[in-house]
Write a protein that holds these residues in place. Structure first.
Motif, PDB file in Angstrom:
ATOM      1  N   TRP A 156      56.899  47.872  -7.643  1.00 11.12           N
ATOM      2  CA  TRP A 156      58.246  48.244  -8.052  1.00 11.12           C
ATOM      3  C   TRP A 156      58.256  49.701  -8.462  1.00 11.12           C
ATOM      4  N   GLU A 157      59.231  50.453  -7.940  1.00 15.52           N
ATOM      5  CA  GLU A 157      59.372  51.868  -8.282  1.00 15.52           C
ATOM      6  C   GLU A 157      60.837  52.181  -8.558  1.00 15.52           C
ATOM      7  N   GLY A 158      61.174  52.396  -9.815  1.00 10.68           N
ATOM      8  CA  GLY A 158      62.528  52.806 -10.169  1.00 10.68           C
ATOM      9  C   GLY A 158      63.546  51.697 -10.038  1.00 10.68           C
ATOM     10  N   ASP A 159      64.121  51.542  -8.849  1.00 15.66           N
ATOM     11  CA  ASP A 159      65.144  50.516  -8.640  1.00 15.66           C
ATOM     12  C   ASP A 159      64.902  49.726  -7.366  1.00 15.66           C
ATOM     13  N   SER A 160      63.660  49.708  -6.894  1.00 12.72           N
ATOM     14  CA  SER A 160      63.399  49.048  -5.612  1.00 12.72           C
ATOM     15  C   SER A 160      61.933  48.647  -5.510  1.00 12.72           C
ATOM     16  N   ILE A 161      61.651  47.839  -4.484  1.00 14.24           N
ATOM     17  CA  ILE A 161      60.284  47.431  -4.177  1.00 14.24           C
ATOM     18  C   ILE A 161      59.787  48.248  -2.987  1.00 14.24           C
ATOM     19  N   LYS A 162      58.593  48.803  -3.125  1.00 17.25           N
ATOM     20  CA  LYS A 162      58.007  49.615  -2.055  1.00 17.25           C
ATOM     21  C   LYS A 162      56.844  48.862  -1.407  1.00 17.25           C
ATOM     22  N   GLY A 163      56.889  48.732  -0.081  1.00 22.18           N
ATOM     23  CA  GLY A 163      55.785  48.166   0.668  1.00 22.18           C
ATOM     24  C   GLY A 163      54.907  49.279   1.203  1.00 22.18           C
ATOM     25  N   ILE A 164      53.592  49.134   1.033  1.00 23.79           N
ATOM     26  CA  ILE A 164      52.646  50.180   1.425  1.00 23.79           C
ATOM     27  C   ILE A 164      51.585  49.565   2.332  1.00 23.79           C
TER      28      ILE A 164
END
Length: 216
Positions: free
Chosen positions: A40-48
């Motif tokens: 989770w980053e800020g206001d969203s989910i990041k896929g890496i």
């Protein structure tokens, strides 16, 4: 409840099944990452994506569905491709089913069945030329009913097609994928049924999107 049915082409929605802003809390409660790193980053989910895994980052949320509408916001961060759609997923049986495929230069759609080495997916119709800019949020929406698939980007209908591999099997998993890094937020899933005038609309769409060929 705010309904999206007024902007839909195929589906009249009836019930909001999922309304998930994709916070750290909802992610931990409802989603299962299978490949890659998700945070989770800020206001969203990041896929890496983890290159050593030789597979895009992938995660899913279990939610039974039949005909309906799936919508979300997505952003290509440092991504050559991201996907969103639905699957069927249990311990006994797993099926990739439908993906809206977003790349920097266009939108395409894949549909099929199977899992891992047994995956059989085919592109539906042809790629729609579009430009997706890194760092910019877009709104994506999929209307689905049996083998019929409609994709909207930013409230504009961009794609209609009929899957070459049957999509009439059960569906129960929302899926997100990322090659490179991509972000997602505000997932909604509605149940619904075809609108009363769908037969007429379908004929018009078949002419507008001639690559959408119903199966024999």
């Amino acid at each position: 409840m705010t309904s999206v049915s007024a902007k839909n082409v195929m589906i009249q929605t009836d019930k909001l099944l999922v309304e998930d802003p994709l916070t750290a809390e909802t992610w931990d409660t409802h989603w299962t990452p299978l490949v890659g790193t998700w945070k989770w980053e800020g206001d969203s989910i990041k896929g890496i994506e983890i290159l050593e895994q030789k597979h895009h980052a992938g995660a899913g949320r279990i939610e039974p569905m039949t005909s309906g509408v799936l919508e979300l916001e997505f952003r290509m961060d440092d991504s050559r491709q991201l996907q969103f759609g639905y699957d069927y997923y249990t311990e006994e049986k797993k099926d990739h089913m439908m993906r809206a495929v977003i790349e920097p230069d266009g939108l395409s759609v894949r549909a099929g069945k199977g899992w891992a080495k047994e995956t059989k997916m085919k592109y539906v119709g042809t790629k729609i030329p579009m430009t997706f800019e890194p760092g910019k949020w877009y709104h994506g929406k999929i209307e689905f009913h049996k083998d019929h698939l409609i994709v909207h980007i930013d409230d504009q209908m961009m794609f209609y097609g009929v899957a070459l591999i049957s999509q009439e099997a059960p569906k129960n998993r929302i899926t997100l994928t990322a090659r490179g890094t991509a972000s997602f937020r505000n997932v909604k899933l509605y149940s619904g049924k075809p609108k009363a005038n769908w037969d007429k609309t379908e004929k018009a769409l078949a002419k507008k999107f001639p690559t959408a060929k119903p199966k024999a």
